[in-house]
Design an enzyme around this catalytic site. Structure first.
Site, PDB file in Angstrom:
ATOM      1  N   CYS A   5      87.896  12.436  82.979  1.00  0.00           N
ATOM      2  CA  CYS A   5      87.890  13.892  83.164  1.00  0.00           C
ATOM      3  C   CYS A   5      86.646  14.324  83.934  1.00  0.00           C
ATOM      4  O   CYS A   5      86.735  15.106  84.882  1.00  0.00           O
ATOM      5  CB  CYS A   5      87.944  14.585  81.801  1.00  0.00           C
ATOM      6  SG  CYS A   5      88.202  16.375  81.909  1.00  0.00           S
ATOM      7  N   CYS A   6      85.496  13.797  83.551  1.00  0.00           N
ATOM      8  CA  CYS A   6      84.253  14.125  84.256  1.00  0.00           C
ATOM      9  C   CYS A   6      84.288  13.627  85.702  1.00  0.00           C
ATOM     10  O   CYS A   6      83.774  14.284  86.608  1.00  0.00           O
ATOM     11  CB  CYS A   6      83.062  13.528  83.527  1.00  0.00           C
ATOM     12  SG  CYS A   6      82.615  14.362  81.989  1.00  0.00           S
ATOM     13  N   CYS A  59      77.666  13.125  81.941  1.00  0.00           N
ATOM     14  CA  CYS A  59      78.938  13.349  82.638  1.00  0.00           C
ATOM     15  C   CYS A  59      79.152  12.324  83.742  1.00  0.00           C
ATOM     16  O   CYS A  59      80.277  12.109  84.182  1.00  0.00           O
ATOM     17  CB  CYS A  59      78.996  14.763  83.202  1.00  0.00           C
ATOM     18  SG  CYS A  59      77.760  15.088  84.488  1.00  0.00           S
ATOM     19  N   CYS A  62      80.987  21.890  79.526  1.00  0.00           N
ATOM     20  CA  CYS A  62      82.342  22.428  79.355  1.00  0.00           C
ATOM     21  C   CYS A  62      82.576  22.768  77.879  1.00  0.00           C
ATOM     22  O   CYS A  62      82.097  22.060  76.983  1.00  0.00           O
ATOM     23  CB  CYS A  62      83.372  21.406  79.831  1.00  0.00           C
ATOM     24  SG  CYS A  62      83.312  21.078  81.606  1.00  0.00           S
ATOM     25  N   CYS A 104      83.840  20.159  75.249  1.00  0.00           N
ATOM     26  CA  CYS A 104      82.988  18.981  75.029  1.00  0.00           C
ATOM     27  C   CYS A 104      81.560  19.338  74.618  1.00  0.00           C
ATOM     28  O   CYS A 104      80.670  18.487  74.654  1.00  0.00           O
ATOM     29  CB  CYS A 104      82.944  18.131  76.299  1.00  0.00           C
ATOM     30  SG  CYS A 104      84.564  17.577  76.870  1.00  0.00           S
TER      31      CYS A 104
END
Length: 237
Positions: A123-124, A232, A206, A209
């Site tokens: 995702c990062c 990240c 985010c 997270c």
């Protein structure tokens, strides 16, 4: 005329001269904007407390500086509101929102719902690392708000770093600042800041997270809590 410092012509002697013991954060910033013109240097800002300090300092050095924000689409509402406040306070700064190639809906279709839960590294990579890599194309140097106090990984950060991940120069003016230094500067200069900092969030990323933390001394304990992940990926080679 001497050539400017780039990833390709990294010069240890020049670095030592620039970042000698007598230099401080403001010297480094002034050097950065003298060394690189407006299109060659960018500040990648997360709009945390360090970000507010650097924005104010950069504005004192270069009124039209280029600042980018990696808009993952998953940030807190307070972060987006702060960005609006900053744009109003510093209208001359060139602040750009950088978005990933995949929307959240496209990402869910391709990789599954809530990718940040079952594969946060991917995702990062999609929402932060890849967009920054693209944004840094053609840029010779970028500025970051890393501080040595933040974590063990960041404890060896120098003022001027050879960035192997993005293959350019990474400049970190605040490496010696403490969290108290950051808050004091914000208070003395009456800077806007993210109100989440007052509610147990020393480090803000985010929303899915990031969690508030206790006074554990680990300023990044609330990032990816319960997982081994602490970064990240922007600052990992």
């Amino acid at each position: 005329m001497a050539s400017i410092l780039t990833y390709e012509n990294w010069d240890e002697q020049k670095i030592a001269e620039i970042s000698g013991k007598s230099r401080d954060y403001f010297d480094i910033l002034k050097w950065a904007y003298q060394e690189y013109d407006g299109e060659e240097i960018v500040y990648a800002c997360s709009f945390g407390a360090e970000g507010m300090v650097l924005i104010d300092l950069i504005h004192k050095v270069s009124k039209q500086a280029k600042i980018i924000f990696l808009d993952t689409g998953l940030h807190f509402a307070e972060t987006y509101e702060l960005i609006h406040q900053v744009k109003d306070r510093y209208p001359s700064l060139n602040i750009t929102m950088i978005e990933p190639k995949l929307t959240l809906l496209e990402q869910a279709k391709e990789h599954g719902e809530e990718l940040w839960r079952h594969n946060p590294n991917l995702c990062c990579q999609i929402r932060k690392v890849a967009p920054l890599k693209e944004a840094l194309q053609g840029v010779k140097a970028w500025i970051s708000g890393l501080r040595r106090e933040q974590s063990a990984i960041r404890s060896k950060t120098q003022y001027i770093n050879k960035d192997e991940k993005f293959q350019n120069i990474k400049i970190c003016p605040l490496i010696h600042w403490t969290w108290d230094d950051i808050l004091t500067y914000i208070d003395l200069n009456k800077l806007p800041y993210n109100p989440l900092h007052d509610n147990g969030y020393p480090s803000i990323g985010c929303a899915p997270c990031t969690q508030p933390v206790s006074d554990s001394g680990d300023q990044r304990a609330g990032r990816w809590a319960g997982q081994s992940k602490t970064e990240c990926g922007l600052h990992l080679t």
